[in-house]
Design a protein around this motif. Structure first.
Motif, PDB file in Angstrom:
ATOM      1  N   ARG A   1      16.436  10.408 -16.797  1.00  0.00           N
ATOM      2  CA  ARG A   1      16.356  11.802 -16.923  1.00  0.00           C
ATOM      3  C   ARG A   1      15.131  12.012 -16.422  1.00  0.00           C
ATOM      4  NH1 ARG A   1      13.501  15.157 -20.576  1.00  0.00           N
ATOM      5  NH2 ARG A   1      12.882  13.228 -21.863  1.00  0.00           N
ATOM      6  N   ILE A   2      15.060  13.006 -15.313  1.00  0.00           N
ATOM      7  CA  ILE A   2      13.818  13.316 -14.494  1.00  0.00           C
ATOM      8  C   ILE A   2      12.949  14.048 -15.343  1.00  0.00           C
ATOM      9  CG2 ILE A   2      12.909  14.713 -12.685  1.00  0.00           C
ATOM     10  CD1 ILE A   2      15.529  14.260 -10.833  1.00  0.00           C
ATOM     11  N   LEU A   3      11.765  13.366 -15.402  1.00  0.00           N
ATOM     12  CA  LEU A   3      10.520  14.056 -16.261  1.00  0.00           C
ATOM     13  C   LEU A   3       9.509  15.009 -15.285  1.00  0.00           C
ATOM     14  CD1 LEU A   3       9.365  10.691 -18.021  1.00  0.00           C
ATOM     15  CD2 LEU A   3      10.912  12.479 -18.955  1.00  0.00           C
ATOM     16  N   ARG A   4       9.413  14.582 -13.977  1.00  0.00           N
ATOM     17  CA  ARG A   4       8.945  15.458 -13.065  1.00  0.00           C
ATOM     18  C   ARG A   4       8.986  14.887 -11.702  1.00  0.00           C
ATOM     19  NH1 ARG A   4       3.412  13.004 -12.398  1.00  0.00           N
ATOM     20  NH2 ARG A   4       3.211  11.018 -13.851  1.00  0.00           N
ATOM     21  N   SER A   5       8.553  15.501 -10.705  1.00  0.00           N
ATOM     22  CA  SER A   5       8.582  15.155  -9.274  1.00  0.00           C
ATOM     23  C   SER A   5       7.052  15.371  -8.659  1.00  0.00           C
ATOM     24  CB  SER A   5       9.465  15.799  -8.477  1.00  0.00           C
ATOM     25  OG  SER A   5       9.314  17.162  -8.391  1.00  0.00           O
ATOM     26  N   VAL A   6       6.885  14.459  -7.561  1.00  0.00           N
ATOM     27  CA  VAL A   6       5.629  14.292  -6.924  1.00  0.00           C
ATOM     28  C   VAL A   6       5.858  14.410  -5.432  1.00  0.00           C
ATOM     29  CG1 VAL A   6       3.484  13.159  -6.653  1.00  0.00           C
ATOM     30  CG2 VAL A   6       4.681  13.051  -8.731  1.00  0.00           C
ATOM     31  N   ARG A   7       5.595  15.718  -4.815  1.00  0.00           N
ATOM     32  CA  ARG A   7       5.744  15.684  -3.241  1.00  0.00           C
ATOM     33  C   ARG A   7       4.677  14.729  -2.597  1.00  0.00           C
ATOM     34  NH1 ARG A   7       8.225  19.450  -0.534  1.00  0.00           N
ATOM     35  NH2 ARG A   7       7.833  18.333   1.350  1.00  0.00           N
ATOM     36  N   LEU A   8       5.205  14.013  -1.705  1.00  0.00           N
ATOM     37  CA  LEU A   8       4.341  13.052  -0.801  1.00  0.00           C
ATOM     38  C   LEU A   8       3.781  13.740   0.556  1.00  0.00           C
ATOM     39  CD1 LEU A   8       5.987   9.857  -1.509  1.00  0.00           C
ATOM     40  CD2 LEU A   8       3.803  10.753  -2.652  1.00  0.00           C
ATOM     41  N   HIS A   9       2.923  14.663   0.355  1.00  0.00           N
ATOM     42  CA  HIS A   9       2.368  15.387   1.767  1.00  0.00           C
ATOM     43  C   HIS A   9       1.817  14.204   2.599  1.00  0.00           C
ATOM     44  CE1 HIS A   9       3.534  19.212  -0.133  1.00  0.00           C
ATOM     45  NE2 HIS A   9       2.745  18.862  -0.940  1.00  0.00           N
ATOM     46  N   GLY A  10       1.847  14.476   3.906  1.00  0.00           N
ATOM     47  CA  GLY A  10       1.645  13.422   4.909  1.00  0.00           C
ATOM     48  C   GLY A  10       2.202  12.383   5.352  1.00  0.00           C
ATOM     49  N   LEU A  11       3.470  12.276   4.359  1.00  0.00           N
ATOM     50  CA  LEU A  11       3.962  11.050   4.481  1.00  0.00           C
ATOM     51  C   LEU A  11       5.526  11.402   5.108  1.00  0.00           C
ATOM     52  CD1 LEU A  11       1.960   9.925   2.487  1.00  0.00           C
ATOM     53  CD2 LEU A  11       3.747   7.985   1.732  1.00  0.00           C
ATOM     54  N   SER A  12       6.388  10.384   5.490  1.00  0.00           N
ATOM     55  CA  SER A  12       7.512  10.936   6.223  1.00  0.00           C
ATOM     56  C   SER A  12       8.669   9.878   5.769  1.00  0.00           C
ATOM     57  CB  SER A  12       7.884  11.251   7.660  1.00  0.00           C
ATOM     58  OG  SER A  12       7.346  10.199   8.408  1.00  0.00           O
ATOM     59  N   ASP A  13       9.950   9.893   5.838  1.00  0.00           N
ATOM     60  CA  ASP A  13      10.878   8.852   5.859  1.00  0.00           C
ATOM     61  C   ASP A  13      10.622   7.853   4.807  1.00  0.00           C
ATOM     62  OD1 ASP A  13      13.379   7.712   6.519  1.00  0.00           O
ATOM     63  OD2 ASP A  13      12.581   6.840   8.289  1.00  0.00           O
ATOM     64  N   THR A  14      10.253   8.404   3.571  1.00  0.00           N
ATOM     65  CA  THR A  14       9.765   7.395   2.441  1.00  0.00           C
ATOM     66  C   THR A  14      11.084   6.566   2.068  1.00  0.00           C
ATOM     67  OG1 THR A  14       9.861   9.336   1.174  1.00  0.00           O
ATOM     68  CG2 THR A  14       7.849   8.595   1.883  1.00  0.00           C
ATOM     69  N   GLU A  15      11.132   5.301   1.894  1.00  0.00           N
ATOM     70  CA  GLU A  15      12.269   4.487   1.357  1.00  0.00           C
ATOM     71  C   GLU A  15      12.031   3.452   0.588  1.00  0.00           C
ATOM     72  OE1 GLU A  15      15.294   4.626   1.977  1.00  0.00           O
ATOM     73  OE2 GLU A  15      15.606   5.957   3.979  1.00  0.00           O
ATOM     74  N   GLY A  16      10.739   3.173   0.174  1.00  0.00           N
ATOM     75  CA  GLY A  16      10.355   1.947  -0.765  1.00  0.00           C
ATOM     76  C   GLY A  16       9.025   2.614  -1.458  1.00  0.00           C
ATOM     77  N   ILE A  17       8.877   1.991  -2.645  1.00  0.00           N
ATOM     78  CA  ILE A  17       7.833   2.304  -3.557  1.00  0.00           C
ATOM     79  C   ILE A  17       7.695   1.218  -4.571  1.00  0.00           C
ATOM     80  CG2 ILE A  17       8.931   3.446  -5.276  1.00  0.00           C
ATOM     81  CD1 ILE A  17       6.701   5.278  -5.963  1.00  0.00           C
ATOM     82  N   THR A  18       6.447   0.568  -4.798  1.00  0.00           N
ATOM     83  CA  THR A  18       6.118  -0.240  -5.710  1.00  0.00           C
ATOM     84  C   THR A  18       4.954   0.164  -6.622  1.00  0.00           C
ATOM     85  OG1 THR A  18       5.924  -2.623  -6.187  1.00  0.00           O
ATOM     86  CG2 THR A  18       4.946  -1.635  -4.230  1.00  0.00           C
ATOM     87  N   HIS A  19       5.075  -0.048  -7.841  1.00  0.00           N
ATOM     88  CA  HIS A  19       3.775   0.099  -8.771  1.00  0.00           C
ATOM     89  C   HIS A  19       3.018  -1.169  -8.606  1.00  0.00           C
ATOM     90  CE1 HIS A  19       1.617  -0.258 -12.683  1.00  0.00           C
ATOM     91  NE2 HIS A  19       1.390   0.985 -12.347  1.00  0.00           N
ATOM     92  N   VAL A  20       1.769  -0.947  -8.659  1.00  0.00           N
ATOM     93  CA  VAL A  20       0.732  -2.164  -8.403  1.00  0.00           C
ATOM     94  C   VAL A  20      -0.128  -2.199  -9.857  1.00  0.00           C
ATOM     95  CG1 VAL A  20      -1.269  -3.088  -6.992  1.00  0.00           C
ATOM     96  CG2 VAL A  20       0.519  -1.923  -6.082  1.00  0.00           C
ATOM     97  N   ASP A  21      -0.970  -1.313  -9.971  1.00  0.00           N
ATOM     98  CA  ASP A  21      -1.619  -1.231 -11.244  1.00  0.00           C
ATOM     99  C   ASP A  21      -2.063   0.084 -11.626  1.00  0.00           C
ATOM    100  OD1 ASP A  21      -4.118  -0.691  -9.825  1.00  0.00           O
ATOM    101  OD2 ASP A  21      -4.330  -2.806  -9.652  1.00  0.00           O
ATOM    102  N   ASP A  22      -2.588   0.483 -13.005  1.00  0.00           N
ATOM    103  CA  ASP A  22      -2.983   1.845 -13.334  1.00  0.00           C
ATOM    104  C   ASP A  22      -2.120   2.909 -12.873  1.00  0.00           C
ATOM    105  OD1 ASP A  22      -5.100   0.569 -14.762  1.00  0.00           O
ATOM    106  OD2 ASP A  22      -6.337   0.718 -12.925  1.00  0.00           O
ATOM    107  N   ASP A  23      -2.506   3.892 -12.087  1.00  0.00           N
ATOM    108  CA  ASP A  23      -1.756   4.817 -11.688  1.00  0.00           C
ATOM    109  C   ASP A  23      -1.412   4.746 -10.015  1.00  0.00           C
ATOM    110  OD1 ASP A  23      -1.628   6.141 -13.998  1.00  0.00           O
ATOM    111  OD2 ASP A  23      -3.141   7.237 -13.855  1.00  0.00           O
ATOM    112  N   TRP A  24      -1.685   3.462  -9.536  1.00  0.00           N
ATOM    113  CA  TRP A  24      -1.765   3.347  -8.106  1.00  0.00           C
ATOM    114  C   TRP A  24      -0.421   2.481  -7.629  1.00  0.00           C
ATOM    115  CZ3 TRP A  24      -4.937   4.726  -4.254  1.00  0.00           C
ATOM    116  CH2 TRP A  24      -6.096   5.296  -4.492  1.00  0.00           C
TER     117      TRP A  24
END
Length: 220
Positions: free
Chosen positions: A43-66
């Motif tokens: 279930r979607i809780l919220r969405s975050v627009r990634l301004h200044g980025l394009s063609d985003t295909e991957g994401i990984t959590h590192v630590d804290d909120d980064w």
């Protein structure tokens, strides 16, 4: 469990990463560049627009909120800081690292994963060349000026020639160092040890493991 639709998102969801601190999933959408935050039921809780980025295909959590986000076309990795609460926005964009231009259309970076045990990023290129890369020394600020960044091509992915025609995602199991490599076109997930030995395979085909249809990513 077969497919669980994500209400409100028609297509172009790429990969998931899990933030153990918040207990939530983060998925990236490439058009428009967006991160969606979900609970573990999808279930979607919220969405975050990634301004200044394009063609985003991957994401990984590192630590804290980064997090680190991969942009396919530019073959670029970028640090982003996303709050756990509130309306959800890109609070801060950190350092970026480009790892070569695109030669064969939309066939660049497809997945990225953080190896906590060794403090390194793993990223996969979809095909032509089909490869997995290890990146160390990439800090979230520009202090390093990329001088300490080391990029190493993992030379154990030869198995993908017969078993998979592409690399769609990667995940590192930090406790063992094993790599989970996904082929979208062949619908196969393979676990490999750091020295290139196949540990296990999981075909995502109809009739296997209770699946009523083969698992392939839906494309717009």
């Amino acid at each position: 469990m077969q497919a669980v639709p994500i209400a409100g998102v028609a297509a172009n969801v790429s990969v998931l990463t899990f933030n153990r601190a918040s207990g939530t999933l983060f998925a990236v959408v490439n058009r428009p560049p967006t991160v969606i935050v979900l609970d573990t039921n999808g279930r979607i809780l919220r969405s975050v627009r990634l301004h200044g980025l394009s063609d985003t295909e991957g994401i990984t959590h590192v630590d804290d909120d980064w997090f680190v986000v991969a942009e396919e076309g530019k073959k670029r990795l970028t640090w982003v800081h996303i709050l756990q609460s509130g309306q959800g926005r890109l609070v801060e964009k950190g350092a970026s690292l480009e790892l070569g231009g695109r030669l064969f259309g939309n066939l660049g970076f497809e997945g990225v994963s953080w190896d906590e045990a060794h403090s390194e990023l793993w990223v996969v290129n979809e095909k032509w060349p089909k490869q997995a890369l290890s990146v160390t020394g990439f800090e979230r600020t520009d202090r390093t000026k990329n001088q300490q960044v080391k990029v190493r091509q993992w030379d154990k992915a030869v198995w993908l020639s017969p078993l998979g025609s592409d690399l769609a995602s990667i995940s590192v199991h930090s406790e063992t160092g094993n790599l989970l490599l996904l082929s979208d076109e062949s619908a196969v997930l393979v676990e490999m040890s750091p020295d290139g030995m196949v540990v296990s395979t999981l075909p995502l085909w109809r009739g296997w493991h209770g699946l009523t249809r083969s698992v392939h990513r839906r494309r717009a």
